[in-house]
Write an enzyme that holds these catalytic residues in place. Structure first.
Site, mmCIF file in Angstrom:
data_model
loop_
_atom_site.group_PDB
_atom_site.id
_atom_site.type_symbol
_atom_site.label_atom_id
_atom_site.label_comp_id
_atom_site.label_asym_id
_atom_site.label_seq_id
_atom_site.Cartn_x
_atom_site.Cartn_y
_atom_site.Cartn_z
ATOM 1 N N CYS A 39 0.841 -1.197 0.000
ATOM 2 C CA CYS A 39 0.000 0.000 0.000
ATOM 3 C C CYS A 39 0.878 1.250 0.000
ATOM 4 C CB CYS A 39 -0.967 -0.053 1.181
ATOM 5 S SG CYS A 39 -2.321 1.133 1.033
ATOM 6 N N HIS A 46 -3.470 -5.336 0.549
ATOM 7 C CA HIS A 46 -2.845 -5.814 1.795
ATOM 8 C C HIS A 46 -2.814 -7.347 1.830
ATOM 9 C CE1 HIS A 46 -2.523 -1.925 3.810
ATOM 10 N NE2 HIS A 46 -3.571 -1.616 3.078
ATOM 11 N N GLU A 92 -1.433 -9.141 3.957
ATOM 12 C CA GLU A 92 -1.339 -9.627 5.339
ATOM 13 C C GLU A 92 -2.686 -9.893 6.005
ATOM 14 O OE1 GLU A 92 -0.742 -6.657 4.158
ATOM 15 O OE2 GLU A 92 -0.989 -5.021 5.578
#
Ligand code: XMP
Length: 626
Positions: free
Chosen positions: A78, A164, A166
């Site tokens: 990001c 993202h 994660e």
């Protein structure tokens, strides 16, 4: 030892990156973005996190250019990707494309970051800026509607993703992180995770000693239960005092249930304090600023500050009554990592923005923490990790899997407004224009209330959009897609709710005066009980997938006298992101109809106008409305 460095740019999910990479068996260290390159010698790869800044603004976090001379593989996430693009001469612009929530993107499976993945992937986006020009030497390896969602430089071994990897809504995010760590960085060692329970016990014993006393605030949720259980395990029973404070904003029968459940934690000294009057009616001075009593306040952050501070005041009084030397005692709290990051705690990240002040991180607690008087066993964990520890400690499944209940309780679920406010006319016109351009089949209206969201690592406090038109026969999947598009296209909206108890709004909306008081807390308790009992039920013989479910009192209606109710039900594991639960998939199809019927048959029916179902994810909204 092989090590990967994570450079924190202030993102909400920096710790999630750390955790996900460690779960892959790769050792990590987190550094602030401004770390000197020399300190990164010995690291075999770098991940730059997301963050609230924009690369084109003067306040963007500074970094040591020499990092890019280290010649090790890098992954920017990001903001981290935008920083890489900017560094290598590309261009990032505001409002070029804004996206908040789970979307589908196209990827190039030939890029080593996406090795083994299908060309279309579901990912989580949360950004207001986007890449408008690629840097030289980088290839675009992912896109969303033609706009760059991923970059890769084969020669430099540097990758960047706008989304993202994660977080859970990025369905193959772990595979991407693995491709980066094992494939691109070439890590081969397997690092073993630490024994969390023993580490906590050692920390408690080291800090509290043989004679120290700890007052642990037990809300009834899994977080504080785990802290209490670890304290009991680490210390002698007479060193630990459990206190449960009923601040008048608990759910129906909650405090009774909690005190019964807590008996099994092994707390020999446990006290329940009924403090509704103190919480509702005490004016306070906090950090030199005067605050009226909670029952007179509308601003969500002021409400949070007052409630958080009152927890401390009531605990201090309770300590006195117990003849404890409060100045030398410790305060035990079940604070989680997300509580600190969302509160913008500078010790956790120097660059993160405050999204909302959690009750366990208000000013007075920060002062106490700086003096070394706060014991927080869970400060580095997310909710699902606490649940794992709870099970390892042998806590009852009723506690381990219990849905979270925020410290400020119904106080942040009763939106407070003055009466007579009508929706902003200009915004309604923009929404009408959007309806035409998007060819939306729904009636769209702005409600005269705002709620809190998290967008691009920033707090937002924006209008609520109401969708209506097809009652309960609506196709929820397409409704959710349509709802997702609205905050992406209109920057004054961060939450969308669908009207379920009639097909049309049936008149202009106007705000109803509301405050935290016995009338509103009693009303919400009744409705919340109906909502929870219908939605939190097993599906297909399996326990409910819904992580949290509750009712919100929305002070708006067509007459400005009655209130409305919003139903919030979310699916998530770590609460850093969340998806609105889908009726018929995540909970029984008939639940919403049952809720409408039961509310209409209840004693509070006359006080309620509309009933909404909140269809917004996190981002752009947060789970709680305030
Ligand atoms: P949000 O609204 O931030 O919520 O998306 C994420 C999770 O945190 C809980 N929450 C709190 N928990 N004290 C708490 O102990 C607080 O002040 C607080 N605020 C939000 C929320 O209920 C959800 O589970």
């Amino acid at each position: 030892m092989e090590k990967l460095a994570i450079l924190d740019c202030g993102g909400q999910y920096t710790k999630v990156i750390d955790r996900k990479v460690r779960e892959l068996g790769v050792y990590t260290d987190i550094f602030p973005m401004g770390v000197e390159a020399a300190k990164l010698n010995g690291y075999g790869g770098i991940i730059f996190s997301g963050g609230p800044a924009s690369v084109w603004e003067s306040g963007a976090p500074a970094y040591d250019d020499a990092i890019f001379e280290l010649g090790i593989p890098m992954l920017g996430i990001c903001y981290g990707m935008q920083m890489i693009v900017d560094h290598f001469g590309g261009k990032v612009e505001a409002q070029y494309k804004t996206e908040y929530g789970q979307i589908s993107i196209d990827i190039d499976p030939a890029c080593p970051l996406f090795d083994g993945l299908e060309p279309v992937q579901k990912v989580l986006m949360s950004h207001g800026d986007a890449v408008s020009r690629m840097p030289e030497g980088f290839a675009q390896v992912a896109s969303t509607g033609g706009v760059c969602a991923g970059v890769w430089s084969e020669s430099r071994r540097i990758a960047g993703v706008q989304f993202h990897p994660e977080v859970d809504p990025t369905e193959n995010g772990v595979a991407m992180l693995k491709n980066f760590a094992r494939g691109i960085c070439g890590f081969t060692e397997v690092y073993a995770l630490e024994d969390r329970i023993q580490t906590s016990i050692d920390m408690i014993r080291r800090r509290v000693g043989k004679d120290g006393k700890v007052i642990v605030l037990v809300s009834g949720g899994v977080d504080s239960a785990v802290t209490a259980a670890l304290l009991v395990k680490a210390l002698r029973p007479e060193q630990v005092y459990g206190i449960h404070i009923d601040h008048g904003m608990m759910r129906k029968n909650e405090s009774d249930l909690i005190c019964a459940n807590l008996a099994e934690l092994g707390l020999t000294q446990m006290q329940r304090i009924n403090a509704q009057d103190a919480f509702f009616n005490t004016p306070l001075t906090i950090d030199g600023e005067s605050y009226p009593p909670l029952s007179e306040v509308c601003d969500p952050e002021a409400k949070r500050a007052i409630i958080g501070h009152m927890f401390f005041v009531v605990t201090e009084e309770a300590a006195k009554a117990l003849n404890l030397d409060f100045d030398h005692a410790y305060l035990g709290q079940g604070t989680l990592r997300p509580d600190l990051i969302e509160s913008g705690n500078p010790d956790v990240s120097g660059y993160a923005k405050k999204i909302k002040t959690h009750h366990n991180d208000v000013g007075i607690i920060r002062t106490l923490r700086a003096k070394g008087q706060v014991i927080e066993t869970n400060w580095d964990w997310h909710k699902d990790e606490v649940r794992q520890v709870a099970r390892m400690l042998g806590l009852d499944e009723a506690i381990a899997s219990r849905q979270p209940f925020p410290g400020p309780g119904l106080g942040v679920r009763i939106l407070c407004t003055d009466g007579g406010i009508v929706p902003d006319h200009k915004r309604q016109i923009s929404l009408d224009a959007y309806k035409i351009s998007a060819d939306s089949p729904y009636e769209l209206a702005i409600a005269p209330v705002q709620s809190v969201g998290v967008q691009g690592d920033h707090r937002s406090y924006r209008s609520l959009a109401i969708m209506a038109g097809q009652g309960l026969r609506v196709d929820w999947a397409s409704l959710r897609d349509a709802a997702k598009d609205i905050p992406n296209r209109l920057d004054f909206i961060n939450r969308t709710a669908y009207l379920i108890n009639r097909p049309r709004i049936g008149g202009g909306m106007i705000s109803t005066r509301s405050r935290i008081c016995p009338e509103t807390t009693d009303l919400l308790r009744e409705v919340d009980d109906i909502v929870t009992s219908e939605i939190m039920v097993p599906m297909g013989g399996k326990p409910s997938k819904i992580a949290q479910c509750f009712a919100v009192l929305v002070p708006a209606s067509t007459d400005g006298v009655r209130y409305s109710i919003a139903i919030r039900a979310v699916v998530t594991t770590d609460f850093m992101t969340a998806q609105s639960a889908i009726p018929g998939v995540d909970f029984p199809q008939e639940a919403l109809a049952n809720i409408v019927r039961r509310v209409q048959e209840s004693e509070v029916a006359g006080k309620i106008d509309m009933i909404f179902y909140d269809v917004t994810g996190k981002p752009p909204a947060t789970v709680e409305w305030e």
